[in-house]
Design an enzyme around this catalytic site. Structure first.
Site, PDB file in Angstrom:
ATOM      1  N   LYS A   1       0.968   2.324 -11.976  1.00  0.00           N
ATOM      2  CA  LYS A   1       1.021   3.656 -11.354  1.00  0.00           C
ATOM      3  C   LYS A   1      -0.008   3.794 -10.236  1.00  0.00           C
ATOM      4  O   LYS A   1       0.313   4.177  -9.118  1.00  0.00           O
ATOM      5  CB  LYS A   1       0.748   4.746 -12.399  1.00  0.00           C
TER       6      LYS A   1
ATOM      7  N   GLU B   1      -6.717  -2.530  -0.065  1.00  0.00           N
ATOM      8  CA  GLU B   1      -6.575  -2.644   1.389  1.00  0.00           C
ATOM      9  C   GLU B   1      -5.301  -3.332   1.837  1.00  0.00           C
ATOM     10  O   GLU B   1      -4.909  -3.231   2.996  1.00  0.00           O
ATOM     11  CB  GLU B   1      -7.799  -3.402   1.950  1.00  0.00           C
TER      12      GLU B   1
ATOM     13  N   GLY C   1     -13.261   7.413   0.562  1.00  0.00           N
ATOM     14  CA  GLY C   1     -14.339   6.937   1.423  1.00  0.00           C
ATOM     15  C   GLY C   1     -13.796   6.013   2.504  1.00  0.00           C
ATOM     16  O   GLY C   1     -14.190   6.076   3.638  1.00  0.00           O
TER      17      GLY C   1
END
Lengths: 735, 343
Positions: A630, A702, A236
Site C-alpha cells: 500500500k 525516489e 521533505g
C-alpha cells in the site's frame, strides 16, 4: 476481517498504523508542541541578492506590545563556534556573523515576541537599508563560468570522441531543467527549548541525529546536550536532510531569552533559505551501430550552485552505468551563482539526469527507426558499466515487457503526430527508471513488555513514506504478532542511531536493523523459556522453538507452548530487551545495486493551444522486496506525480534583473493538482535479491520520479513531432 | 499582518456611514485610488483576496468593516433580467438554476476559477474588486506603479509571462485575474453602486479602467460607494451556444494564461448575436468591441480567425508573453467554434 486478525508479514498490505493520529490531529508536528512560556519568532529575509545591510531600524518594531527583541548581526543572540568542525556549516548558514548578503531570501533578522501576531506585526515594521552589489543569478548566461568541482572526477572508459565520430547513427542534444523548490506540505519549523545547557529541538527533519550533531557543533555543545525530536514529518523530499539557518537561530534566541522559541517559515519564506533543486544544462551524445547497439555515450552536466556551498547535481552517473557502451564519458561542472543553496531533491541527479538521458535514448531510437522498447532491450546492461560489477538483481527487462503489455504499447504508432482525437493529438512515450541502492549503518532496540506487546525503537523518521507501518510489518513477521501489539517509536535522537532518511535507504538500512533486533529479541525470549523450569518449553532445543501468535511453541507440536506474556512476567525487570547495530557488509564491493523500472505514458496535446495532459500511466518497478504494497504504491504514485510536475509545471522563476524569485507561493509555483493526474497503474516485480540486504529490500522513495519527465517528453514528441528539450513543457513551447 | 480594528455592519446605511470622507474602501481588496499602501478602512466580505494582501503587507487597513452579514445575498429576477446581490458567493451563483439555464457562461466561468473552498467564501462584489496577481504588485519590497505610483514597473522588463497584452500602458501590464468578470463583460452586466448620496448603475465596460498613467486607479468607484449588486440583462444566449474557455498551465486552481467567454445567438448557420470577452491577457475584463461584426456572418472558422485578428490588432507583448498574441487568437477561434457547436 480487521487488520488485527490478518496474519501480518512483509508483503501484506497494511493501512498506515499512524493514520488515525494523523486524521484526528493527534500526530504532533514541529510547530505543534505547546511549551510553557513559549515565544514566537518571525524571520526577516533579505530583499536583495548581494551586498550588505547598512541600516536596520528596529525601534518601531520594539515598540509593538509583546515584542521581546529583534535580533540581527548588530545584536546576535549568541555566538557561533569558530572551531574547524563547525566552520563549514556556520559559514553557509549566515547566522548573523556579519551584515553580508549572499542571496535573496537570506534570513537577516529575527523578531521574537510573546505571541505570533505581535511578531508578525513587528516584522513589518523593521526597516532595512542595503548597499547593493552586482549579482549573477542566471545559469544560461553564465555557462562560461562553469568549473570542475573540487571533489568530482570525470568518468571515462574507452575513447568516446573517436567512437562517436565514426559511428553510423548518432544524436547529440542539449536539455535544460529549471530550478525547482521542494514545497513539502509541512513548512519548515522548529521549537527550541533549553533546560540549563541542554537543548531540545522539536524539528521537522529527515535527520534527527545529523541535526543534533550539526547544531551541537555550531553552538559548541556536547552531542549529548542536544536532543532532536521529529516524530512526524510532513514531507521533505531532501530539503529536510540539512540543517538550515532557522534551526540554530531559534536555539540561539531561546538560550539568550531563557525561554523556548518557536520559529516557522511561512510558505513564501521557503523559496531560498531551505534549498532548491538547481537548474541544469545537460548535453547527451549517443552513438549506435545500425542494428541499435550502443557504442558511445557522453553525458555532460552543468548545474548551478550557490557561491558559498558547492553542490553537484550528479546528472551523468546513470548514463555511465545502466547502458552498455564500450566508450563513455560522464562529466559534471558547476556554475556558482548568487542564489540560495542548492541541495538534494527527490532523486537528486537521477531525476534530472534521466530526463536528458532517456530523451536522448528516445531520439536515437527515432533516428534508428527502432521501437524505443526494443532499443532498450537491445541495450540492457548485464552488469553495471560504471563499476564493472554484476547486478545484485536486475529485472529491468521484465519491467519493460510487463508494463508495455499492460499499457498496450504494441498499438503505438511510431510516426509522430499521427494519432488524433478531435482537437487533441495523442502520443505514447516510455522511459527507463533507475536509482542507486545504498545501505547505511543503523541501530534498533526492541523491548517486550509483560503484556506481550513490543516496542521497536530507532532514530529514523517517517517523512510521510509510511516508515511506522513498514517497520510494524517487519516486526510483525519476525515475532508473529498483530499490528496492535507492536509500537514503533521513531524520530527522536535519544533512540538508537539511524542515518538520515534520504536516498531511499530507510527500509534497507533500518528495516534490516529492525528485523535483526526482533530476531535477537525472540532469541532472548526463547533462551529464557528453555532455561526456565517453569516453562513448558524447558530444556527444549532453541532451534525447535518458534513464535506463533504471541506465544512460543514447538515447531513440531504447537500445543507445547507458552505465551510471550507469561515468559516476560517471570523476569525480574518485567521486560525483555534486545539491541542491534547493523551495517552493510562487503556487498557493495561485490555487487552493483540499483532499482529499476519502466514508465509508459499516454499524453494528449491540444493541437492548437499546446496544453499537455497526461492521460494514463503504467509503470513496472523492480525495487526488490516490497514491504508494504500500500505505502510502496503510494511512493510510486507520489514519485510519478512529482515527475508529472517536473515535466509540465514546476519552475522556480527568478527575475534576473533583480535576482529574486517571483513565484514564491504554491498558487504560482505549480505542482500538479488532482485534475492533472489521472490513472497511474503501478506494478511491482519482486526479484529475490539475496545480496542487497537480508530482507532483499532495495528502496522505493525516489525510483518513481526517475525517467518520469522523459516518458512525458517522449510521449509529447510522439504526439506532436516536437522535441521540447527545456523543462517544463508548458503550452507556449508547443504552439 | 498588522493589527486592525474590526466592525461588523448588517445594514447598508451603517456600512456607508463607515465610509467617512477621505476614508473609503470597497469590497475584498478593491482599488487604491490614491495609490501607496493605503491605511484606509476596507470592507471585508469573503476576504479571499484581502487577507492575503494584508498578510503580504500590500494593503494595510486600519479597520475592517465586515459586510458579510448584510442582506445582499439574493439572486432576483427583474423586469429586464436578473439582479445578483453583491454578497452572493461564487459557489451559490455558479449553481443557481436561473444562472445555469440562462447565463451558463457565468456559471462556467465561476467554476473555472479558484478552488471550491475559495468559491464558497468569495463574493460577487469581492470578485469584481479582486486585485492583481502580478508578483511585483504583491511584494511591497518591489517597485510597482499600481501599489506605489511612480516607482516603476519591473514586470515590463522582468517576468511577464502571466501579464497582459491588451489595454496595457508603459506604466503597468498587470492582467486582471478574474474569471467571473470576463463572463460579466461578455454578458454586458451593469454594476449597482450606492452611496449616502444615492445610487447609480455603471456598465461593466465603463466600470473598469485601463491603467494608462494611473494603474493605481482600477475602476470608477468613488470613495463613498459600495457595490450592492450586479444586473444581468435579459438572457439571449443558450447554454449550448455559450462557452468559457480557460487556458492555463495547471488543470485546476490556476490563473488563466488566456480565457475567452464566447456567447453566440445562432439561427441555422447564421450568427444573430455575438458577445466575446477576454481574460488573462488584458488589464481589465476585456469585452471585444468588434463582437457585433460577427452578426450576420455564417459560422466559419476562418471568419472566427479574422475576428480574432481584429480583436488583437493593438496587442502589445513583452519578452515572455509574446506567445499570448497567437495563443489568444487561437483561443478565440476555439471558444467560438465550441459556442457555435462546430467542434
Amino acid at each position: 476481517m480487521t487488520q488485527k486478525e490478518v496474519e501480518l508479514k512483509i508483503g501484506k498490505p497494511l493501512d498506515r498504523v499512524d493514520g488515525r493520529l494523523k486524521v484526528t490531529g493527534a500526530a504532533r508536528y514541529a510547530a505543534e508542541w505547546k511549551l510553557e512560556n513559549l515565544a514566537y519568532g518571525v524571520a526577516i529575509q533579505s530583499t536583495i541578492p548581494t551586498g550588505r545591510v547598512t541600516t536596520i531600524s528596529v525601534d518601531r518594531a520594539r515598540q509593538v506590545s509583546g515584542v521581546i527583541d529583534v535580533f540581527s548581526y548588530k545584536n546576535k543572540p549568541g555566538t557561533v563556534s569558530d572551531e574547524e568542525d563547525a566552520r563549514e556549516d556556520a559559514e553557509r548558514l549566515f547566522l548573523f556573523q556579519d551584515n553580508e548578503i549572499h542571496y535573496a531570501g537570506q534570513i537577516i533578522a529575527l523578531v521574537v515576541a510573546d505571541n505570533l501576531t505581535a511578531a508578525r506585526h513587528a516584522a513589518k515594521l523593521v526597516n532595512i537599508e542595503y548597499e547593493r552589489e552586482s549579482f549573477q543569478t542566471d545559469l544560461s548566461a553564465n555557462l562560461k563560468h562553469a568549473k570542475k568541482p573540487e571533489d568530482a572526477e570525470d568518468h571515462k572508459r574507452g575513447d568516446f570522441k573517436k567512437a562517436f565520430l565514426s559511428a553510423p547513427v548518432k544524436v547529440s542534444q542539449t536539455y535544460t531543467t529549471p530550478m525547482e523548490t521542494h514545497n513539502p506540505l509541512e513548512p519548515f519549523g522548529v521549537t527550541a527549548a533549553w533546560d540549563g545547557d541542554e537543548l531540545t529541538l522539536y524539528d521537522s527533519t529527515q535527520g534527527v541525529y545529523s541535526t543534533k550533531q550539526t547544531v551541537a557543533k555550531i553552538l559548541k555543545l556536547a552531542k549529548e546536550e542536544v536532543r532532536v525530536l521529529s516524530p512526524f514529518v510532513g514531507g521533505g523530499f531532501g530539503s529536510k536532510l540539512t540543517v538550515w539557518a532557522h534551526v540554530p537561530l531559534a536555539a540561539m534566541a531561546a538560550r539568550h531569552l531563557k525561554r523556548p522559541v518557536k520559529l516557522v517559515l511561512a510558505r513564501n519564506q521557503m523559496y531560498g533559505p531551505v534549498g532548491c533543486r538547481p537548474a541544469t544544462v545537460q548535453t547527451v551524445s549517443l552513438a549506435a551501430e545500425n542494428d541499435g547497439r550502443l557504442i558511445a555515450i557522453k553525458h555532460e552536466g552543468i548545474s548551478e550552485t550557490s557561491k558559498f556551498k558547492d553542490y553537484i547535481e550528479t546528472v551523468a552517473d546513470g548514463a555511465f552505468s545502466i547502458y552498455p557502451s564500450e566508450h563513455a564519458l560522464a562529466t559534471h561542472r558547476i556554475v556558482p551563482l548568487d542564489i540560495g543553496e542548492a541541495t538534494w531533491m527527490r532523486a537528486p541527479g537521477h531525476a534530472t539526469g534521466s530526463y536528458a538521458l532517456e530523451c536522448a535514448m528516445d531520439e536515437l531510437a527515432h533516428e534508428l527507426k527502432m521501437d524505443p522498447v526494443e532499443f532498450r532491450l537491445k541495450n540492457w546492461a548485464n552488469k553495471d558499466y560504471a563499476s564493472d560489477l554484476p547486478w545484485s538483481s536486475n529485472s529491468l527487462r521484465e519491467c519493460y515487457r510487463v508494463a508495455a503489455e499492460k499499457f498496450g504499447w504494441q498499438n503505438r504508432n511510431m510516426q509522430p503526430g499521427s494519432k488524433r482525437d478531435g482537437s487533441r493529438l495523442v502520443g505514447h512515450g516510455m522511459a527507463t527508471a533507475f536509482h542507486s541502492v545504498w545501505r547505511n549503518p543503523a541501530s534498533a532496540k526492541a523491548i517486550m513488555h509483560n503484556d506481550g506487546t513490543v516496542v521497536v525503537q530507532s532514530a529514523t523518521h517517517d517523512i510521510g513514506t509510511g516508515t511506522y507501518t513498514a517497520l510494524t510489518l517487519v516486526a510483525a513477521e519476525k515475532l508473529d504478532l498483530p499490528a496492535a501489539s507492536i509500537k514503533v517509536e521513531l524520530g527522536d535522537s535519544n533512540l538508537p542511531y539511524a542515518p538520515v532518511s534520504g536516498g531511499s535507504t530507510t527500509m534497507g538500512s533500518v528495516g534490516t536493523a529492525v528485523a535483526a533486533v526482533c530476531e535477537s529479541l525472540l532469541s532472548n525470549l526463547i533462551s529464557l523459556a528453555i532455561n526456565d523450569s517453569k516453562s513448558p518449553l524447558h530444556k527444549k532445543h532453541a532451534d525447535d522453538v518458534v513464535a506463533r501468535r504471541g506465544a512460543l511453541c514447538l515447531k513440531t507440536d504447537e500445543s507445547v507452548r507458552e505465551t510471550f506474556e507469561a515468559i516476560v512476567r517471570r523476569t525480574s525487570t518485567g521486560q525483555i530487551e534486545a539491541s542491534v547495530d547493523s551495517k552493510p557488509g562487503d556487498e557493495e564491493e561485490k555487487f552493483a545495486m540499483s532499482t529499476f523500472g519502466a514508465h509508459f505514458v499516454e499524453v494528449s496535446v491540444d493541437a492548437d493551444l499546446g496544453k499537455v495532459r497526461v492521460e494514463r500511466w503504467v509503470g513496472a518497478f523492480d525495487a526488490g522486496r516490497i514491504v508494504n504494497p500500500k505505502t510502496a504504491r503510494s511512493q510510486i504514485l507520489g514519485g510519478v506525480t512529482f515527475g508529472i510536475g517536473m515535466a509540465l509545471l514546476e519552475h522556480t522563476l527568478i527575475d534576473h534583473n533583480i535576482g529574486r524569485i517571483v513565484n514564491a507561493d504554491i498558487a504560482e509555483y505549480h505542482i500538479p493538482s488532482h485534475a492533472d493526474v489521472h490513472d497511474i497503474d503501478v506494478i511491482f516485480l519482486e526479484p529475490v535479491d539475496p545480496h542487497v540486504n537480508k530482507l532483499g529490500i532495495k528502496g522505493i522513495g525516489e525510483l518513481g520520479i526517475t525517467g518520469a519527465a522523459a516518458a512525458v517528453a517522449n510521449a509529447v514528441f510522439n504526439a506532436t513531432g516536437k522535441r521540447v528539450r527545456e523543462l517544463p513543457i508548458t503550452l507556449d513551447k508547443l504552439l | 499582518m498588522r493589527p486592525f480594528n474590526y466592525e461588523r455592519v448588517v445594514a447598508t446605511p451603517d456600512a456607508l456611514a463607515t465610509l467617512d470622507g477621505a476614508r473609503f474602501r470597497t469590497g475584498s481588496g478593491g482599488k487604491l485610488r490614491h495609490g501607496g499602501m493605503s491605511t484606509a478602512a476596507h470592507f471585508i466580505a469573503g476576504g479571499t483576496t484581502l487577507l492575503d494582501l494584508m498578510k503580504l503587507d500590500v494593503v494595510q487597513p486600519n479597520k475592517l468593516v465586515d459586510i458579510s452579514r448584510m442582506p445582499m445575498t439574493e439572486i432576483k429576477e427583474t423586469d429586464d433580467g436578473v439582479l445578483i446581490g453583491a454578497l452572493v458567493t461564487n459557489s451559490d451563483l455558479a449553481s443557481n438554476p436561473i444562472i445555469k439555464a440562462r447565463y451558463s457562461i457565468l456559471s462556467q466561468a465561476l467554476l473555472a476559477g479558484a478552488s471550491q473552498q475559495l468559491r464558497n467564501k468569495a463574493t460577487v462584489g469581492g470578485n469584481i474588486l479582486q486585485r492583481s496577481r502580478c508578483p511585483y504588485f504583491r511584494d511591497p519590497s518591489m517597485d510597482c506603479n499600481k501599489r506605489n505610483p511612480g516607482s516603476g514597473c519591473p514586470a515590463i522588463k522582468g517576468f511577464s509571462r502571466m501579464h497582459a497584452i491588451v489595454g496595457v500602458s508603459d506604466k503597468c501590464i498587470s492582467a486582471h485575474p478574474s474569471d467571473m468578470c470576463v463572463a460579466l463583460a461578455a454578458l454586458g452586466a451593469r454594476i449597482h453602486l450606492q452611496s449616502t448620496a444615492g445610487s447609480r448603475v455603471v456598465a461593466i465596460n465603463e466600470f473598469f479602467l485601463t491603467p494608462e498613467n494611473h494603474p493605481e486607479i482600477e475602476n470608477v468607484m468613488r470613495s463613498d460607494e459600495i457595490i450592492t449588486g450586479v444586473q444581468l440583462p435579459a438572457s439571449r444566449f443558450n447554454p449550448e451556444n455559450s462557452h468559457y474557455l480557460k487556458v492555463r498551465d495547471r488543470e485546476s486552481f490556476s490563473f488563466a494564461i488566456v480565457s475567452v467567454a464566447a456567447c453566440l445567438e445562432i439561427d441555422g448557420t447564421s450568427i444573430k448575436g455575438a458577445r466575446v470577452a477576454l481574460g488573462g491577457v488584458a488589464t481589465k475584463p476585456w469585452f471585444i468591441s468588434e463582437s457585433d461584426s460577427l452578426i450576420g456572418k455564417t459560422v466559419d472558422s476562418e471568419i472566427f480567425r479574422d475576428f480574432a485578428e481584429a480583436a488583437l490588432k493593438t496587442a502589445q507583448a513583452q519578452k515572455h508573453n509574446k506567445f499570448k498574441i497567437e495563443l489568444t487568437k487561437r483561443s478565440i477561434v476555439r471558444a467560438l467554434e465550441k459556442a457555435a457547436g462546430v467542434i
